[in-house]
Motif scaffolding. Structure first.
Motif, PDB file in Angstrom:
ATOM      1  N   ALA A 291       0.804  -1.218   0.000  1.00 11.54           N
ATOM      2  CA  ALA A 291       0.000   0.000   0.000  1.00 11.54           C
ATOM      3  C   ALA A 291       0.834   1.263   0.000  1.00 11.54           C
ATOM      4  O   ALA A 291       0.570   2.212  -0.749  1.00 11.54           O
ATOM      5  N   ASP A 292       1.866   1.302   0.877  1.00 10.69           N
ATOM      6  CA  ASP A 292       2.628   2.553   0.995  1.00 10.69           C
ATOM      7  C   ASP A 292       4.138   2.355   1.045  1.00 10.69           C
ATOM      8  O   ASP A 292       4.886   3.313   1.272  1.00 10.69           O
ATOM      9  N   GLY A 293       4.598   1.129   0.830  1.00 11.03           N
ATOM     10  CA  GLY A 293       6.037   0.878   0.807  1.00 11.03           C
ATOM     11  C   GLY A 293       6.688   0.810   2.167  1.00 11.03           C
ATOM     12  O   GLY A 293       7.903   0.656   2.275  1.00 11.03           O
ATOM     13  N   GLY A 294       5.897   0.901   3.238  1.00 11.19           N
ATOM     14  CA  GLY A 294       6.451   0.854   4.587  1.00 11.19           C
ATOM     15  C   GLY A 294       6.723  -0.566   5.044  1.00 11.19           C
ATOM     16  O   GLY A 294       6.160  -1.527   4.528  1.00 11.19           O
ATOM     17  N   LEU A 295       7.619  -0.703   6.007  1.00 14.77           N
ATOM     18  CA  LEU A 295       7.972  -2.008   6.560  1.00 14.77           C
ATOM     19  C   LEU A 295       7.577  -2.048   8.020  1.00 14.77           C
ATOM     20  O   LEU A 295       8.035  -1.231   8.820  1.00 14.77           O
ATOM     21  N   GLN A 296       6.691  -2.991   8.369  1.00  6.48           N
ATOM     22  CA  GLN A 296       6.259  -3.176   9.747  1.00  6.48           C
ATOM     23  C   GLN A 296       6.660  -4.567  10.213  1.00  6.48           C
ATOM     24  O   GLN A 296       6.541  -5.538   9.466  1.00  6.48           O
ATOM     25  N   CYS A 297       7.117  -4.666  11.432  1.00  2.00           N
ATOM     26  CA  CYS A 297       7.488  -5.967  11.994  1.00  2.00           C
ATOM     27  C   CYS A 297       6.990  -6.029  13.426  1.00  2.00           C
ATOM     28  O   CYS A 297       7.444  -5.270  14.285  1.00  2.00           O
ATOM     29  N   ALA A 298       6.029  -6.904  13.663  1.00  6.97           N
ATOM     30  CA  ALA A 298       5.423  -7.005  14.988  1.00  6.97           C
ATOM     31  C   ALA A 298       6.254  -7.849  15.944  1.00  6.97           C
ATOM     32  O   ALA A 298       5.909  -7.979  17.112  1.00  6.97           O
ATOM     33  N   GLY A 299       7.369  -8.404  15.455  1.00  4.44           N
ATOM     34  CA  GLY A 299       8.169  -9.304  16.279  1.00  4.44           C
ATOM     35  C   GLY A 299       7.971 -10.738  15.850  1.00  4.44           C
ATOM     36  O   GLY A 299       7.369 -11.013  14.803  1.00  4.44           O
ATOM     37  N   GLY A 300       8.477 -11.658  16.637  1.00  2.00           N
ATOM     38  CA  GLY A 300       8.369 -13.069  16.269  1.00  2.00           C
ATOM     39  C   GLY A 300       8.168 -13.953  17.476  1.00  2.00           C
ATOM     40  O   GLY A 300       8.421 -13.560  18.618  1.00  2.00           O
ATOM     41  N   LEU A 301       7.697 -15.153  17.214  1.00  2.00           N
ATOM     42  CA  LEU A 301       7.502 -16.175  18.242  1.00  2.00           C
ATOM     43  C   LEU A 301       8.422 -17.352  17.955  1.00  2.00           C
ATOM     44  O   LEU A 301       8.942 -17.506  16.851  1.00  2.00           O
ATOM     45  N   MET A 302       8.605 -18.190  18.944  1.00  2.00           N
ATOM     46  CA  MET A 302       9.299 -19.449  18.714  1.00  2.00           C
ATOM     47  C   MET A 302       8.381 -20.368  17.898  1.00  2.00           C
ATOM     48  O   MET A 302       7.171 -20.402  18.120  1.00  2.00           O
ATOM     49  N   PHE A 303       8.968 -21.066  16.947  1.00  3.08           N
ATOM     50  CA  PHE A 303       8.183 -22.011  16.149  1.00  3.08           C
ATOM     51  C   PHE A 303       9.085 -23.136  15.678  1.00  3.08           C
ATOM     52  O   PHE A 303      10.310 -23.053  15.757  1.00  3.08           O
ATOM     53  N   THR A 304       8.482 -24.210  15.203  1.00  2.29           N
ATOM     54  CA  THR A 304       9.206 -25.407  14.802  1.00  2.29           C
ATOM     55  C   THR A 304       9.546 -25.324  13.328  1.00  2.29           C
ATOM     56  O   THR A 304       8.668 -25.111  12.494  1.00  2.29           O
ATOM     57  N   THR A 305      10.821 -25.524  12.985  1.00  2.00           N
ATOM     58  CA  THR A 305      11.266 -25.331  11.608  1.00  2.00           C
ATOM     59  C   THR A 305      11.672 -26.628  10.905  1.00  2.00           C
ATOM     60  O   THR A 305      11.790 -26.641   9.678  1.00  2.00           O
ATOM     61  N   ARG A 306      11.866 -27.695  11.638  1.00  2.00           N
ATOM     62  CA  ARG A 306      12.402 -28.912  11.010  1.00  2.00           C
ATOM     63  C   ARG A 306      11.373 -29.580  10.113  1.00  2.00           C
ATOM     64  O   ARG A 306      10.206 -29.748  10.477  1.00  2.00           O
ATOM     65  N   SER A 307      11.802 -29.973   8.937  1.00  2.00           N
ATOM     66  CA  SER A 307      10.942 -30.660   7.989  1.00  2.00           C
ATOM     67  C   SER A 307      10.482 -32.002   8.562  1.00  2.00           C
ATOM     68  O   SER A 307      11.270 -32.733   9.158  1.00  2.00           O
ATOM     69  N   GLY A 308       9.203 -32.311   8.388  1.00  2.00           N
ATOM     70  CA  GLY A 308       8.656 -33.589   8.825  1.00  2.00           C
ATOM     71  C   GLY A 308       7.895 -33.535  10.126  1.00  2.00           C
ATOM     72  O   GLY A 308       7.072 -34.416  10.397  1.00  2.00           O
ATOM     73  N   VAL A 309       8.140 -32.523  10.962  1.00  2.00           N
ATOM     74  CA  VAL A 309       7.463 -32.442  12.255  1.00  2.00           C
ATOM     75  C   VAL A 309       5.995 -32.062  12.056  1.00  2.00           C
ATOM     76  O   VAL A 309       5.087 -32.711  12.581  1.00  2.00           O
ATOM     77  N   TRP A 310       5.750 -31.014  11.277  1.00  2.00           N
ATOM     78  CA  TRP A 310       4.378 -30.558  11.040  1.00  2.00           C
ATOM     79  C   TRP A 310       3.589 -31.571  10.219  1.00  2.00           C
ATOM     80  O   TRP A 310       2.372 -31.710  10.385  1.00  2.00           O
ATOM     81  N   ASP A 311       4.249 -32.299   9.332  1.00  2.00           N
ATOM     82  CA  ASP A 311       3.564 -33.218   8.425  1.00  2.00           C
ATOM     83  C   ASP A 311       3.360 -34.612   8.998  1.00  2.00           C
ATOM     84  O   ASP A 311       2.792 -35.478   8.321  1.00  2.00           O
ATOM     85  N   ALA A 312       3.807 -34.878  10.217  1.00  2.70           N
ATOM     86  CA  ALA A 312       3.614 -36.203  10.824  1.00  2.70           C
ATOM     87  C   ALA A 312       2.125 -36.524  10.905  1.00  2.70           C
ATOM     88  O   ALA A 312       1.315 -35.665  11.260  1.00  2.70           O
ATOM     89  N   VAL A 313       1.754 -37.765  10.582  1.00  2.86           N
ATOM     90  CA  VAL A 313       0.334 -38.132  10.523  1.00  2.86           C
ATOM     91  C   VAL A 313      -0.128 -38.926  11.739  1.00  2.86           C
ATOM     92  O   VAL A 313      -1.287 -39.337  11.810  1.00  2.86           O
ATOM     93  N   SER A 314       0.765 -39.160  12.690  1.00  3.21           N
ATOM     94  CA  SER A 314       0.390 -39.890  13.906  1.00  3.21           C
ATOM     95  C   SER A 314       1.289 -39.455  15.048  1.00  3.21           C
ATOM     96  O   SER A 314       2.353 -38.861  14.828  1.00  3.21           O
ATOM     97  N   ALA A 315       0.849 -39.767  16.276  1.00  6.84           N
ATOM     98  CA  ALA A 315       1.660 -39.437  17.441  1.00  6.84           C
ATOM     99  C   ALA A 315       2.995 -40.165  17.383  1.00  6.84           C
ATOM    100  O   ALA A 315       4.039 -39.608  17.754  1.00  6.84           O
ATOM    101  N   TRP A 316       2.974 -41.409  16.910  1.00  4.55           N
ATOM    102  CA  TRP A 316       4.219 -42.175  16.836  1.00  4.55           C
ATOM    103  C   TRP A 316       5.196 -41.564  15.846  1.00  4.55           C
ATOM    104  O   TRP A 316       6.392 -41.456  16.103  1.00  4.55           O
ATOM    105  N   GLU A 317       4.687 -41.180  14.673  1.00  6.45           N
ATOM    106  CA  GLU A 317       5.574 -40.575  13.685  1.00  6.45           C
ATOM    107  C   GLU A 317       6.134 -39.255  14.217  1.00  6.45           C
ATOM    108  O   GLU A 317       7.320 -38.957  14.055  1.00  6.45           O
ATOM    109  N   TRP A 318       5.276 -38.468  14.864  1.00  7.05           N
ATOM    110  CA  TRP A 318       5.718 -37.191  15.426  1.00  7.05           C
ATOM    111  C   TRP A 318       6.779 -37.407  16.493  1.00  7.05           C
ATOM    112  O   TRP A 318       7.814 -36.744  16.499  1.00  7.05           O
ATOM    113  N   MET A 319       6.547 -38.357  17.410  1.00  8.67           N
ATOM    114  CA  MET A 319       7.529 -38.643  18.452  1.00  8.67           C
ATOM    115  C   MET A 319       8.836 -39.139  17.847  1.00  8.67           C
ATOM    116  O   MET A 319       9.920 -38.807  18.321  1.00  8.67           O
TER     117      MET A 319
END
Length: 378
Positions: A291-319
């Motif tokens: 809209a106006d070329g400005g840059l806003q950054c509200a900060g960040g949170l901790m989050f999980t970055t490793r591939s495969g963790v979010w896509d696990a389809v069961s508790a066993w696969e996730w563990m």
């Protein structure tokens, strides 16, 4: 009967006087806490191990998308208490704190923001919601999140999104009216009374704003922009509710029959809240740049970055994925180290999007990501 070696409790469990499951290479309690698990020297015994160690690393595997019963949990898991789960690596109080992301190192890359960067950012934001319709999940919405219950705001958002994806030039104006109408209707709904209701409300708002703010229609863009303050306040309320639920133990069932599954679902809720808050901040930041070329950054949170963790389809696969190594749970401001500590394929699509949004396409290409892959992170 040949003697075997008797394994003692690990040093961490022994020190805290808690029952140890004695799994290797890390017992369940240490895996949950992401703690260093060390065992004292074993001593000979005449006991014979009659049951196999059904730990995440040795449990029968299940191919993603396949059907069938999951492997049973051993009794060792039932020694893990709610207190243990509350102190898991993703539920501690410090993991809910918004940390500042200093823009001094990369602000020059985005001022003025380049057209290719804005186009890729908008495409990635669209994919974070449209994949939900095509695949039943996305980088924002976990496949298990609404598996048992579809709140009405989510039903409305899903049908609106489906209608948007099947629009034609002749029906586009109708779809725009539907988006604006659903957006107004959502703001008049009753306030949420649970964490899941908070998440559903923000997800629905994100769907409408992502479609509206980046629409070719000036009227729809203007109408959607008036709701940006709601996105900020609702995201903040969702985050506060999640942090309180984690601190009080209400993020978990009061008496889980299967603590491993309870832990997995607690992580899904926690990670969803974090990703949703960060995507909401990204939507606002990209719109302001457009809209106006400005840059806003509200900060960040901790989050999980490793591939495969979010896509696990069961508790066993996730563990299993969590026990296999570092899950890359880190603050947004610390993600630059992924560029020299990890290969691109070791970071999931949400993490790669946040990396490009923070450090730019040039850094991604130097990291080893092909420029065409930046246009198709999913």
């Amino acid at each position: 009967m040949a003697p075997t070696l008797e394994t003692k409790a690990c040093l961490a469990c022994a020190k805290s006087k808690r029952k140890c499951g004695k799994q290797v290479p890390s017992c369940d309690r240490c895996s949950i806490r992401q703690a260093d698990c060390k065992y004292p020297p074993s001593r000979p015994t005449c006991w014979v191990v009659s049951d196999y160690m059904n730990t995440p690393s040795t449990a029968p595997t299940r191919t993603k998308g396949s059907q069938g019963p999951q492997p049973p949990l051993t009794s060792s898991w039932h020694s893990v208490t709610i207190t243990d789960l509350q102190s898991a690596w993703f539920l501690t109080p410090d993991t809910w704190v918004i940390s500042p992301v200093h823009t001094s190192d990369f602000i020059a890359m985005f001022l003025p923001p380049s057209a290719p960067f804005l186009q890729r950012s908008i495409k990635h934001l669209h994919l974070s919601i449209t994949d939900w319709v095509a695949k039943g999940r996305s980088a924002l919405i976990h496949s298990q999140l609404y598996a048992d219950n579809l709140p009405r705001p989510i039903q409305d958002a899903y049908t609106t999104l489906s209608t948007y994806l099947t629009r034609t030039p002749q029906t586009d104006h109708i779809v725009q009216r539907i988006i604006a109408s659903r957006l107004d209707q959502l703001t008049h709904d009753a306030p949420p009374t649970s964490l899941r209701a908070h998440i559903a409300r923000v997800h629905a708002l994100l769907v409408y704003l992502t479609l509206g703010l980046f629409s070719p229609s000036p009227t729809l863009r203007a109408h959607s922009s008036t709701h940006l303050p709601l996105l900020t306040s609702w995201s903040a309320a969702m985050l506060t509710t999640a942090a309180h639920a984690a601190a009080t133990g209400t993020l978990l069932p009061p008496a889980p029959a299967c603590p491993a599954t309870a832990l997995w679902h607690a992580w899904i809720l926690a990670e969803t809240v974090r990703r949703t808050w960060m995507l909401a901040s990204s939507v606002k930041a990209v719109y302001c740049m457009m809209a106006d070329g400005g840059l806003q950054c509200a900060g960040g949170l901790m989050f999980t970055t490793r591939s495969g963790v979010w896509d696990a389809v069961s508790a066993w696969e996730w563990m299993g994925v969590c026990a296999a190594g570092d899950v890359g749970f880190m603050e947004a401001g610390q993600t630059q180290r992924l560029l020299w500590e990890r290969r691109p394929e070791e970071v999931d699509c949400f993490g790669r999007f946040m990396l490009e949004a923070t450090f730019g396409a040039e850094s991604m290409v130097k990291w080893g990501v092909k420029i065409e892959e930046l246009d198709d992170i999913h």
